[in-house]
Design a protein around this motif. Structure first.
Motif, PDB file in Angstrom:
ATOM      1  N   PHE A  30      14.050  -5.178  64.147  1.00 49.22           N
ATOM      2  CA  PHE A  30      14.310  -4.752  62.780  1.00 49.22           C
ATOM      3  C   PHE A  30      13.139  -3.917  62.258  1.00 49.22           C
ATOM      4  N   PRO A  31      13.420  -2.992  61.321  1.00 54.80           N
ATOM      5  CA  PRO A  31      12.328  -2.248  60.694  1.00 54.80           C
ATOM      6  C   PRO A  31      11.354  -3.202  59.999  1.00 54.80           C
ATOM      7  N   GLN A  32      10.056  -2.886  60.043  1.00 57.71           N
ATOM      8  CA  GLN A  32       9.037  -3.759  59.474  1.00 57.71           C
ATOM      9  C   GLN A  32       9.241  -3.973  57.982  1.00 57.71           C
ATOM     10  N   THR A  33       9.758  -2.953  57.304  1.00 53.24           N
ATOM     11  CA  THR A  33       9.965  -3.084  55.859  1.00 53.24           C
ATOM     12  C   THR A  33      10.971  -4.180  55.528  1.00 53.24           C
ATOM     13  N   VAL A  34      11.955  -4.363  56.413  1.00 51.25           N
ATOM     14  CA  VAL A  34      12.974  -5.387  56.188  1.00 51.25           C
ATOM     15  C   VAL A  34      12.414  -6.780  56.493  1.00 51.25           C
ATOM     16  N   ILE A  35      11.643  -6.878  57.577  1.00 49.87           N
ATOM     17  CA  ILE A  35      11.093  -8.166  57.980  1.00 49.87           C
ATOM     18  C   ILE A  35      10.150  -8.715  56.915  1.00 49.87           C
ATOM     19  N   SER A  36       9.372  -7.823  56.300  1.00 53.74           N
ATOM     20  CA  SER A  36       8.361  -8.270  55.339  1.00 53.74           C
ATOM     21  C   SER A  36       8.944  -8.609  53.980  1.00 53.74           C
ATOM     22  N   SER A  37      10.193  -8.244  53.738  1.00 55.72           N
ATOM     23  CA  SER A  37      10.792  -8.518  52.429  1.00 55.72           C
ATOM     24  C   SER A  37      11.845  -9.617  52.576  1.00 55.72           C
ATOM     25  N   LEU A  38      11.393 -10.871  52.545  1.00 51.85           N
ATOM     26  CA  LEU A  38      12.313 -11.994  52.670  1.00 51.85           C
ATOM     27  C   LEU A  38      13.139 -12.149  51.402  1.00 51.85           C
ATOM     28  N   ALA A  39      14.346 -12.654  51.575  1.00 48.59           N
ATOM     29  CA  ALA A  39      15.265 -12.799  50.443  1.00 48.59           C
ATOM     30  C   ALA A  39      14.723 -13.800  49.431  1.00 48.59           C
ATOM     31  N   SER A  40      15.018 -13.590  48.173  1.00 49.03           N
ATOM     32  CA  SER A  40      14.622 -14.526  47.108  1.00 49.03           C
ATOM     33  C   SER A  40      15.850 -15.191  46.504  1.00 49.03           C
ATOM     34  N   CYS A  41      16.959 -15.164  47.249  1.00 43.48           N
ATOM     35  CA  CYS A  41      18.174 -15.794  46.747  1.00 43.48           C
ATOM     36  C   CYS A  41      18.852 -16.511  47.903  1.00 43.48           C
ATOM     37  N   GLY A  42      19.921 -17.209  47.598  1.00 48.26           N
ATOM     38  CA  GLY A  42      20.654 -17.932  48.622  1.00 48.26           C
ATOM     39  C   GLY A  42      20.992 -19.333  48.145  1.00 48.26           C
ATOM     40  N   GLU A  43      22.025 -19.906  48.754  1.00 49.82           N
ATOM     41  CA  GLU A  43      22.384 -21.303  48.514  1.00 49.82           C
ATOM     42  C   GLU A  43      22.048 -22.065  49.790  1.00 49.82           C
ATOM     43  N   PHE A  44      21.082 -22.963  49.723  1.00 51.52           N
ATOM     44  CA  PHE A  44      20.601 -23.695  50.888  1.00 51.52           C
ATOM     45  C   PHE A  44      21.151 -25.120  50.834  1.00 51.52           C
ATOM     46  N   VAL A  45      21.989 -25.443  51.828  1.00 51.54           N
ATOM     47  CA  VAL A  45      22.605 -26.772  51.893  1.00 51.54           C
ATOM     48  C   VAL A  45      22.058 -27.477  53.127  1.00 51.54           C
ATOM     49  N   LYS A  50       9.787 -27.210  49.706  1.00 56.26           N
ATOM     50  CA  LYS A  50       8.635 -26.547  49.090  1.00 56.26           C
ATOM     51  C   LYS A  50       8.600 -25.052  49.402  1.00 56.26           C
ATOM     52  N   SER A  51       9.247 -24.655  50.500  1.00 56.46           N
ATOM     53  CA  SER A  51       9.193 -23.253  50.936  1.00 56.46           C
ATOM     54  C   SER A  51      10.324 -22.399  50.369  1.00 56.46           C
ATOM     55  N   LEU A  52      11.262 -23.015  49.670  1.00 58.49           N
ATOM     56  CA  LEU A  52      12.387 -22.249  49.126  1.00 58.49           C
ATOM     57  C   LEU A  52      11.913 -21.328  48.007  1.00 58.49           C
ATOM     58  N   PRO A  53      12.550 -20.166  47.867  1.00 59.56           N
ATOM     59  CA  PRO A  53      12.142 -19.226  46.822  1.00 59.56           C
ATOM     60  C   PRO A  53      12.707 -19.605  45.456  1.00 59.56           C
ATOM     61  N   MET A  54      11.941 -19.327  44.420  1.00 61.09           N
ATOM     62  CA  MET A  54      12.458 -19.512  43.066  1.00 61.09           C
ATOM     63  C   MET A  54      13.675 -18.607  42.877  1.00 61.09           C
ATOM     64  N   GLY A  55      14.680 -19.127  42.184  1.00 66.80           N
ATOM     65  CA  GLY A  55      15.883 -18.343  41.953  1.00 66.80           C
ATOM     66  C   GLY A  55      17.023 -18.670  42.886  1.00 66.80           C
ATOM     67  N   CYS A  56      16.749 -19.460  43.934  1.00 68.67           N
ATOM     68  CA  CYS A  56      17.830 -19.838  44.846  1.00 68.67           C
ATOM     69  C   CYS A  56      18.526 -21.104  44.346  1.00 68.67           C
ATOM     70  N   TYR A  57      19.542 -21.543  45.081  1.00 66.13           N
ATOM     71  CA  TYR A  57      20.264 -22.780  44.775  1.00 66.13           C
ATOM     72  C   TYR A  57      20.180 -23.687  46.005  1.00 66.13           C
ATOM     73  N   PHE A  58      20.310 -25.012  45.791  1.00 64.58           N
ATOM     74  CA  PHE A  58      20.235 -25.916  46.933  1.00 64.58           C
ATOM     75  C   PHE A  58      20.946 -27.231  46.638  1.00 64.58           C
TER      76      PHE A  58
END
Length: 790
Positions: free
Chosen positions: A266-281, A316-324
């Motif tokens: 993957f392009p480095q720009t994509v790898i370095s920008s991890l998502a800040s959203c998502g529903e983690f179950v 503790k590692s989940l991003p603010m703004g996600c759901y779980f």
């Protein structure tokens, strides 16, 4: 009338003398040959029946027997026909051998050795090929399954009760020899194992060929696992294999086949920008066997304890703004929140309190219902669902569970973790494959945390969309892809494609494959060029793996159409299985020896193999649910306690699934009370510090932080630069401690450290340089500001 798993208190003999295993590893594919040597030392004819595990993706391709100088090679036939031939042979007094795959799970096999006369010896040869999984540290994992844990049958399923008596591993009457030969276009860096090995022996100066052997005295208490490391492991490769000379042109076995091993970058720009959203179950197994240690080493924590610590890191590692949300299951299931909630300090604290109270106290292993409930929940817009499954158990309805995941694959990605010895490879790998995610196994002294954090990084990568594969081949040549279409791609992870090459070309010709996809809105592509010249000495490995891949796809399609006309698909599977010599759920290997001087007379005595007990468990009697696997001779199969493996030997670990296990609990109560009276070991300092981090990423300047850092609370406050507030100072101290003392575990805390650094940058705090200098002086480190991400 028990298939296997039973030994009497009188230690009745089992006619197995030794097991010899030879493994040929070529790059990332292994060919495994097991020789099982039997001898009937009794004064009556016997039938030996063994139930054992194999890798869920193994293509079993050869089964033969040697008796009295005669070599009998088994044929692949439709399963019911093979069973009838076996029974007819035994009733006629002849010798027969039957190898069949479980109807419920593709990683369980039954081997029946019929009519061994008194004093007679037999040698069984079993061969299979399998792909090797890529681990988090780029090692290739080969596992010789040795442990088959309980296959729990959900309430209402057909089952039978049997008595099972485990024995100490030291009493096992057979031996194991194991040798692996490794070869690759790239040098072999090292080979590691969870078992004692003899030193690695290189066979040439290039060091791309080597052999390794298992040291004598294997204890039969774990799977035999090899981790193979190559230099420059992430190189895409293609292997072209000539067709079988005796097979018909135009068929999968008759035409050349190709196996592509792709490592998309993957392009480095994509790898370095991890998502800040998502529903983690998160779905956590709380069945009784999760209270077992993760390995046989002393003072090893329990599986449930390791899972709790891992959940702490994940949360503790989940991003603010996600759901779980967090589900746990056994015979029933629970969830912390009625539906997924937004990640905040309040919801995080509530979840952590409940996680810490979780124990292995929910009984059996019924994973189907909680999965069904999760999938019934409406997905949250713009919050891609990521499902993490932690289990050590096996279920007898594996295929039903995987079909459910596949049916809902469009709504989520599934990351699965097999905990402890004997976790079902069919279940764990299948969950990830059907759920477009990634699978990990945690065995022996492995730490679960770095493996799980790697999967979290995958989950935080943007989902790859619009995947297409295009072939560029010489004129007159086309590719018939037999693999299921690529539905998920992760940075640095291997993707395998099998294809039948139709048409004629010169050996000097070349072809290429281009994989195109959209990643975070950016069109991306990777290309692999390869020669069409067939590789030498591959032994039809590619064809057999391709056949097995197609067989599994057709079987899944057949189950999807259950209730409708399905004989066409079943017929296709049987034809392909017979043509390729690769087993399926609809076929079996059958060999009959009619060339004996005199048919064996008298009733057969069935002999079953002793089960080596898991080292931490006392011997006990227990009643277990039994999935029915054999319809012939009214023999229920196999008992739901751990069984013997003909590849090594099994150990035992029990799910508190049935009422009978309540009695087992009572039996164990005295030793349990002794264990609980022993003081618990101090918590890992890393986890202690991590537990104090807030959802936003910061730490608080309080007594708990001082304790975690090993400094007096007054000293922490006294050394704080005056211009900086308490939370900024505390967070910088925590980051310095992580970088200064826990760099070897960076994979575990890197994501939560990134969150902390992001929080610090948002504070626009003054005197950061002064803070870092003061923090280094206080804690005794020399960490640079840039290293902290500031």
């Amino acid at each position: 009338m028990v298939c296997c798993g039973l030994v009497t208190a009188k230690n009745e003999p089992v006619p197995l003398k030794s097991i010899e295993v030879e493994v040929e590893v070529r790059d990332h594919v292994a060919t495994v040959v097991s020789n099982l040597n039997y001898e009937n030392k009794e004064d009556k004819p016997v039938e030996a029946v063994f139930v054992f595990p194999l890798p869920g993706n193994a293509a079993v391709c050869h089964f033969s027997a040697k008796i009295g100088g005669k070599h009998i090679v088994a044929e692949v036939k439709e399963k019911q026909q093979a069973r009838e031939e076996y029974d007819d042979a035994l009733s006629s007094g002849h010798q027969a051998f039957l190898l069949e795959e479980s109807d419920q799970s593709p990683d369980i096999f039954t081997l029946s050795v019929g009519s061994l006369a008194p004093g007679e010896s037999a040698a069984i040869r079993l061969e299979y090929v399998t792909e090797l999984a890529v681990e988090a540290d780029d090692g290739l994992r080969f596992c010789l399954p040795a442990v088959l844990n309980p296959r729990y049958c959900p309430q209402g399923s057909e089952s039978t009760s049997v008595q099972v008596t485990p024995v100490a591993a030291s009493l096992v009457p057979y031996t194991l020899s194991f040798c692996a030969r490794v070869s690759s276009p790239r040098p072999v860096s090292k080979v590691e194992s969870n078992c004692s090995l003899e030193p690695l022996q290189y066979l040439n100066t290039e060091q791309n060929q080597a052999t390794v052997k298992l040291a004598a005295g294997h204890k039969f208490d774990r799977d035999v696992e090899l981790l193979i490391y190559y230099k420059d492991a992430h190189q895409p490769t293609a292997v072209v294999e000539a067709g079988q000379a005796t097979a018909k042109a135009g068929t999968l076995m008759g035409d050349p086949a190709v196996m592509l091993s792709l490592y998309p970058e993957f392009p480095q720009t994509v790898i370095s920008s991890l998502a800040s959203c998502g529903e983690f179950v998160f779905l956590l197994d709380r069945s009784g066997s999760m209270d077992c240690p993760t390995s046989n080493s002393k003072h090893q924590e329990t599986r449930i304890g390791s899972a709790r610590d891992t959940l702490l890191l994940l949360l503790k590692s989940l991003p603010m703004g996600c759901y779980f949300n967090i589900y746990s299951f056994g015979s029933t299931f629970e969830h912390i929140f009625p539906k997924s909630v937004e990640y905040s300090e309040g919801t995080l604290e509530e979840a952590l309190k409940k996680v810490q109270a979780m124990d292995a106290d929910l009984g059996g292993t019924e994973i189907f219902q909680p999965l069904k409930h999760i999938y019934s929940q409406t997905c949250i817009p713009n919050q891609p669902r990521q499902l993490f499954v932690f289990t050590d158990g096996e279920v007898c309805n594996t295929k039903e569970v995987l079909d459910l995941v596949k049916k809902n694959s469009g709504s989520h990605r599934c990351f699965s973790f097999g905990i402890g010895e004997g976790a079902s490879s069919a279940l764990i790998n299948g969950l990830a494959k059907e759920g477009r995610g990634h699978a990990q196994f945690v065995t022996g002294t492995d730490r679960m945390q770095p493996k799980v954090m790697q999967s979290l990084r995958f989950a935080l990568q943007p989902a790859v969309q619009d995947i297409s594969v295009s072939w560029h081949l010489p004129k007159g040549v086309s590719a018939n892809v037999v693999s299921t279409p690529l539905t998920s791609i992760f940075q640095g992870q291997r993707s395998l494609i099998y294809a039948q090459l139709i048409g004629q070309s010169s050996e000097a010709a070349e072809g290429s494959v281009t994989v195109k996809y959209s990643l975070a809105g950016h069109p991306t592509e990777n290309q692999l060029k390869f020669s069409l010249k067939p590789a030498k000495d591959t032994g039809l490995t590619v064809h057999r793996l391709a056949a097995q891949t197609l067989i599994r796809a057709l079987e899944a399609e057949q189950r999807e159409e259950s209730g409708q006309p399905e004989e066409g698909l079943k017929k296709k599977v049987i034809e392909l299985s017979v043509q390729s010599g690769v087993s399926s759920s609809f076929t079996a290997f059958i060999a009959v020896n009619k060339d004996i001087n005199e048919p064996i007379k008298g009733p057969l005595t069935r002999r079953n193999v002793p089960i080596p007990a898991f080292a931490m468990m006392p011997m006990m009697y227990m009643s277990c649910s039994v999935p029915k696997m054999r319809s012939c001779r009214s023999a229920p199969c196999p008992p739901a306690a751990a069984y013997y493996s003909p590849m090594a030997a099994s150990s035992v670990c029990f799910d508190a699934a049935d009422e009978s296990l309540e009695a087992a609990k009572m039996y164990l109560a005295p030793s349990s009370r002794v264990e609980k009276s022993i003081a618990k070991p101090l918590r890992d300092p890393l986890l202690e510090l991590v537990s104090l981090q807030k959802a936003s990423g910061c730490w608080m300047l309080d007594a708990a932080l001082a304790t975690a850092l090993g400094k007096p609370s007054k000293e922490l406050k006294k050394k704080k630069p005056s211009a900086v507030n308490n939370d900024v100072w505390a967070t910088i101290l925590a980051l310095i401690w992580l970088h200064g003392s826990k760099m070897e575990a960076k994979d575990e805390w890197e994501l939560l450290a990134l969150k902390a650094a992001s929080w610090l940058r948002a504070q626009n705090a003054p005197s950061v340089v002064e803070c870092v200098e003061a923090g280094n002086t206080l804690l005794g480190f020399s960490v640079q500001k840039d290293a902290l991400g500031l």
